[in-house]
Design a protein around this motif. Structure first.
Motif, PDB file in Angstrom:
ATOM      1  N   UNK A  79      -3.692 -26.865  13.831  1.00 21.55           N
ATOM      2  CA  UNK A  79      -4.558 -26.351  14.896  1.00 21.55           C
ATOM      3  C   UNK A  79      -5.535 -25.278  14.387  1.00 21.55           C
ATOM      4  N   UNK A  80      -5.580 -25.107  13.086  1.00 24.70           N
ATOM      5  CA  UNK A  80      -6.499 -24.125  12.512  1.00 24.70           C
ATOM      6  C   UNK A  80      -6.007 -22.699  12.553  1.00 24.70           C
ATOM      7  N   UNK A  81      -4.775 -22.469  13.012  1.00 24.79           N
ATOM      8  CA  UNK A  81      -4.269 -21.107  13.177  1.00 24.79           C
ATOM      9  C   UNK A  81      -3.676 -20.528  11.895  1.00 24.79           C
ATOM     10  N   UNK A  82      -3.379 -21.406  10.939  1.00 21.25           N
ATOM     11  CA  UNK A  82      -2.701 -20.909   9.738  1.00 21.25           C
ATOM     12  C   UNK A  82      -3.633 -20.027   8.909  1.00 21.25           C
ATOM     13  N   UNK A  83      -3.130 -18.891   8.518  1.00 22.26           N
ATOM     14  CA  UNK A  83      -3.862 -17.984   7.638  1.00 22.26           C
ATOM     15  C   UNK A  83      -2.868 -17.327   6.697  1.00 22.26           C
ATOM     16  N   UNK A  84      -3.136 -17.415   5.428  1.00 19.95           N
ATOM     17  CA  UNK A  84      -2.275 -16.812   4.411  1.00 19.95           C
ATOM     18  C   UNK A  84      -2.136 -15.319   4.676  1.00 19.95           C
ATOM     19  N   UNK A  85      -0.902 -14.833   4.680  1.00 11.16           N
ATOM     20  CA  UNK A  85      -0.664 -13.428   5.006  1.00 11.16           C
ATOM     21  C   UNK A  85      -1.028 -12.499   3.864  1.00 11.16           C
ATOM     22  N   UNK A  86      -0.953 -12.990   2.638  1.00  8.23           N
ATOM     23  CA  UNK A  86      -1.096 -12.111   1.474  1.00  8.23           C
ATOM     24  C   UNK A  86      -1.639 -12.951   0.324  1.00  8.23           C
ATOM     25  N   UNK A  87      -2.652 -12.470  -0.402  1.00  6.43           N
ATOM     26  CA  UNK A  87      -3.173 -13.252  -1.534  1.00  6.43           C
ATOM     27  C   UNK A  87      -2.207 -13.337  -2.700  1.00  6.43           C
ATOM     28  N   UNK A  88      -1.105 -12.587  -2.648  1.00  2.62           N
ATOM     29  CA  UNK A  88      -0.113 -12.643  -3.719  1.00  2.62           C
ATOM     30  C   UNK A  88       0.965 -13.634  -3.332  1.00  2.62           C
ATOM     31  N   UNK A  89       1.207 -14.616  -4.209  1.00  2.00           N
ATOM     32  CA  UNK A  89       2.197 -15.648  -3.922  1.00  2.00           C
ATOM     33  C   UNK A  89       3.267 -15.625  -5.008  1.00  2.00           C
TER      34      UNK A  89
END
Length: 976
Positions: free
Chosen positions: A691-701
């Motif tokens: 639904x387009x809602x996903x957004x990475x919480x942190x650029x560190x994985x």
């Protein structure tokens, strides 16, 4: 040599070559080329040419023959087909650099992301490496007196023992074997020194930090048949906190075109997401008015309730870890060295050298973060302190993931990695001649050992912590206990992970702290036997030959605390610190031959025409055998104009780490291409909402690095390729003292050995759901990244080409003194990486003129200019280091290299930088004392902002730009 007088003077033998045209079958073509060359040599030798007169021949024999880095042939002419840059001792001292790493990493031919003491997160060992052509430190061979350096840290070489540095900008596998792809750096030692010399050096930034202290003592004496040089030195630099500079004090991200203070989602007050898809989580999100909450900072001790939380705002609530980090890591280094030789007979000499370096260094990063899912913690719904009544994190036993919970344990203080590195290298041998013949021989044994002990402070015992956040209850005696009524877990103290400021929680956490210790030992043993001399005479001169054999064995072992040993998923008994246990060895047997054939001499349009041919056979017990050859041509149409071309086969065998490394944790920076996902690639974006809602919480994985064998890839083989060079050197007679050069180079590699980066894995799978990279992506049930596998494999291709240019002019002496000006630079025309040529959907990364996290910085132009002046006891130098325009990100959306964390296909330009360094000195001859003072970065230029979403240290590229600002230094040297 003129180049010894000034930094990077491009004197006659220091230039590189222009590449030949591309050829489809490199190995077969090179064989044909060598065959044609031999036929040509035979034809030329049959021509009737004048034989040199006895007088001219006698004159020639009075000149000393030498070997220049890049060849084993002894020659009178130091201008050869090898593009070598020489930095003499006088030039080294004039720079005022505290370490050899500071000096070498300023060379224009250096690019990419080689480590140095400014690398804090991922560094801290005090080491400086060399990355010629940006090909990485693994593809640059470092030698000391022509012998392999055991530890690729050039800071470990005592600067006081170095006479000069020769930098070869050409592939040299046929001469030196593996690793010499980007080039060779050869440190030539001071084998002759008379007297005693003491030196003291001090420096500090204009802000009063970053202090350095250097002390050295060198003594030597030469007799008729022997000589000895020895010395000791001490070097110390202080740490500089990232909080002390405006550009680095905050964790900055570029979001929607704006610089935003946005750090880690692992915050001291916790970041909680109701995102496991359950009805309970959905109800909690509806009640809170958002799906992500954090604890109010005003909350004191005692259990929390739902009313103590507010909706999480990344800008306001994220954790600013930058003030805890360092811009310059501390290091303290002690060196001792000795060099000596003794002539046993007129034709036999024994020699040896040894040095020992002890380095104490450290890196400091923010307090340990907790990522419940990534670290496999299960914060139980049945915890007495859980106000939400749902599970958070992951169940390691079943692999089930629940809601996201991140926090940071600031009460435990910073994580600190302390390194004690002990480096010993010795080389001893015999050399001599065969009677009155031209032939000379050398046999030597090289031994090197590097032992590094790391003490890692500020981490947690996993098992104790996992129990403490599990089920707990208030027992009838009024004490909260782990487990359940009737099933209390002995020895466990429950903690309120939702409120880490609670005094009881702080006390319990401190009892769980562990400081794991790891010790690694690397050893190299090598025997070499070499011989060189004249074969026979041709009309144009004498044919020379150099031959040799070598045997080398490398081995390594690692010991670490049992708790810290990583399992196959990169997990262990320590939170956020798991290390690999590395044990293995290999050996290689090699033989080489190199010949110089003079084809023409003293002819019209052929003052000299020489052909060089070399080949080397290498047999590894780990990866098999390989043969690599080179063909070089030198043509002087007139005496002061040299044209030269070289084509070389190059290779690099996998090193011990690449072969045998176990699973290791990696906190990689990567932008998830599934941000805002609405469908289209359910392989790369498995479990991600559409639904387009996903957004990475942190650029560190979280990443899981591994060696080839652990990754199940037992077919690792050498990477191979071609190096092409063609160049021109002009020393005009009409302007004495001027030397000009223009050199073009190209390197093509296949089957490159690489640890695949997390960003590459994500990009390639997103571009093609059938990519071999896709199985390396591991996502949780809610679509968030669990971890990404980063194995070491043969998988890529690399192409790079460019131009080196140089000018050196020694002006005629005047009554105002002697002046010398030089300019050296490199232009990078291409640097392309194909991560997987077997995949038709692969995305080629174009790095020329760009910075990327995975490969580093490749400005189109880098240059170094120097102007020196000397009159009587006075001297001065002005050096300008130029770093050209570069950019971050790409407008090609397929590369997923956007400079903006929220917008796709954004490219940001970074302007050019020029650093001005000044030095002045005076010789007090009556007191045998010299005083030098200087300033680096006179203009106090601050580095450009790359932002945290693109760079991992200090919001900038710490391997390319100066991060300390204006730096003053002074040195006193006494000789007696």
């Amino acid at each position: 040599m003129r180049s010894a007088e000034i930094m990077l003077a491009p004197s006659r033998h220091h230039h590189l070559a222009i590449p030949f045209l591309a050829v489809p079958r490199p190995r077969a073509t090179l064989v044909r080329a060598i065959t044609v060359a031999l036929i040509l040599a035979a034809a030329c030798s049959a021509q009737a040419q004048e034989t040199p007169t006895a007088e001219s021949a006698g004159d020639a024999t009075t000149l000393d023959s030498v070997t220049v880095t890049g060849s084993r042939i002894r020659r009178v002419d130091t201008e050869t087909a090898n593009p070598v840059t020489t930095i003499g001792r006088e030039a080294i001292e004039a720079t005022g650099k505290a370490t050899l790493g500071d000096l070498i990493q300023e060379l224009p031919a250096i690019a990419g992301n080689a480590t140095n003491p400014n690398v804090n997160n991922g560094g801290g060992t005090g080491a400086s490496a060399v990355s010629l052509r940006g090909l990485g430190e693994k593809r640059t061979l470092v030698l000391v007196n022509g012998v392999r350096l055991a530890y690729n840290d050039i800071n470990s070489i005592p600067a006081a023992m170095v006479e000069r540095v020769e930098v070869l900008g050409d592939g040299a596998s046929a001469v030196y074997g593996s690793d010499a792809i980007g080039g060779v750096v050869n440190f030539i030692l001071r084998d002759r020194f008379e007297g005693v010399q003491a030196s003291a050096d001090f420096g500090q930034t204009s802000r009063g930090d970053g202090s350095r202290r250097n002390y050295s003592l060198t003594a030597g004496h030469a007799w008729d048949r022997a000589s000895v040089v020895g010395g000791v030195s001490y070097h110390k630099i202080d740490e500089v906190s990232a909080a002390q500079r405006a550009f680095s004090k905050d964790a900055l991200n570029l979001v929607n075109g704006e610089a935003v203070r946005q750090g880690s989602s692992a915050t001291p007050f916790g970041t909680i997401s109701f995102n496991d898809g359950s009805a309970e989580a959905a109800a909690l999100a509806a009640s809170a008015g958002c799906s992500r909450v954090t604890l109010d900072s005003a909350t004191g001790s005692g259990p929390t309730d739902r009313g103590d939380y507010h909706c999480y705002d990344a800008t306001a609530d994220s954790f600013n870890y930058q003030p805890f980090n360092l811009l310059q890591t501390p290091q303290e280094r002690t060196n001792a060295f000795v060099l000596g030789s003794f002539r046993l007979t007129d034709n036999l000499e024994a020699y040896g050298n040894a040095y020992f370096t002890k380095t104490h260094s450290a890196s400091i990063i923010a307090p340990v973060p907790i990522f419940a899912i990534g670290d496999n913690f299960l914060v139980s719904e049945n915890s007495y302190y859980n106000p939400f009544g749902i599970n958070f994190g992951a169940d390691r036993a079943t692999g089930t993931t629940y809601n996201t919970f991140n926090t940071r344990l600031v009460s435990l203080g910073n994580r600190q990695y302390e390194y004690n590195t002990y480096n010993l290298q010795t080389n001893a041998g015999l050399r001599g001649g065969f009677g009155d013949s031209s032939w000379q021989w050398d046999a030597n044994f090289n031994y090197g050992q590097v032992r590094q002990k790391s003490i890692n402070n500020g981490f947690l015992n996993y098992a104790a912590f996992n129990q403490a956040v599990g089920p707990s209850f208030l027992d009838s005696d009024g004490v909260v206990k782990c487990g359940a009524a009737g099933a209390v877990i002995a020895g466990c103290t429950p903690i309120d992970i939702f409120n880490t400021n609670d005094p009881a929680t702080v006390e319990a956490l401190k009892a769980m702290v562990v400081n794991p210790i790891s010790t690694s030992t690397y050893t190299v043993k090598q025997f070499e036997a070499n011989a060189n001399g004249n074969l026979f005479d041709l009309p144009a001169g004498t044919v020379n030959l150099a031959v040799g054999l070598s045997y080398r064995k490398e081995s390594t072992s690692t010991k670490t605390d049992d708790l810290a040993v990583a399992d196959l998923e990169g997990l262990c008994g320590v939170v956020e610190f798991c290390t690999t246990v590395l044990n293995g060895s290999f050996n290689v047997k090699e033989a080489y031959a190199e010949t110089l054939i003079p084809l023409l001499a003293d002819k019209p349009f052929a003052h000299a025409l020489n052909l060089s041919i070399g080949t080397r056979f290498s047999d590894y017990d780990s990866v098999g055998s390989t043969t690599n050859s080179k063909l070089a041509l030198e043509w002087r149409p007139i005496e002061n104009l040299l044209l030269r071309g070289t084509v070389s086969e190059v290779f690099r065998a996998p090193n011990i780490n690449e072969l045998y490394a176990g699973i290791g944790g990696d906190a990689a920076s990567a932008i998830d291409p599934c941000n805002g996902y609405t469908g289209g690639n359910d392989v790369a974006c498995a479990n991600v909402p559409t639904d387009g809602s996903y957004q990475q919480a942190d650029p560190q994985v979280s990443g899981r690095t591994s060696g080839a064998l652990v990754a199940g890839y037992d077919g690792l083989k050498p990477e191979t390729g071609k190096s092409y060079d063609f160049g021109v050197v002009y020393d005009p007679k009409w302007l004495e003292g001027l030397s000009l050069s223009a050199d073009v180079w190209r390197i093509n590699l296949v089957d490159t050995i690489a640890t695949v980066s997390a960003q590459t894995v994500l990009n390639q799978c997103y571009a093609n759901s059938a990519s071999a990279f896709c199985p390396l992506i591991h996502r949780n049930g809610n679509g968030t990244i669990y971890y990404i596998g980063e194995p070491t494999v043969n998988l890529g291709q690399l192409w790079t080409k460019g131009v080196d240019f140089g000018a050196n002019y020694r002006l005629p002496d005047t009554r105002w003194g002697s002046f010398n000006a030089s300019l050296n630079g490199t232009y990078v025309a291409r640097y392309d990486i194909n991560p997987d040529p077997t995949d038709p959907g692969t995305v080629v990364i174009h790095s020329a003129g760009k910075y990327t996290y995975s490969y580093g910085n490749f400005p189109r132009i880098r240059a170094l200019g120097t102007l020196t002046w000397k009159q009587g006891p006075w001297s001065a130098a002005w050096r300008i280091r130029y770093v050209g325009h570069t950019s971050i990100g790409s407008t090609d959306a397929r590369q997923n290299l956007s400079a903006d964390s929220a917008l796709p296909a954004v490219e940001r330009g970074i302007g050019s930088y020029a650093y001005h360094n000044l030095q002045g000195g005076y010789d007090f001859s009556d007191w045998h004392t010299r005083v030098d003072v200087g300033v680096d970065n006179l203009g106090d230029k601050q580095p450009p902002l790359f932002y945290n979403n693109n760079a991992n240290n200090g919001n900038t590229d710490v391997t390319t730009y100066d991060v300390l600002g204006r730096y003053w230094w002074a040195r006193v040297t006494v000789t007696f």
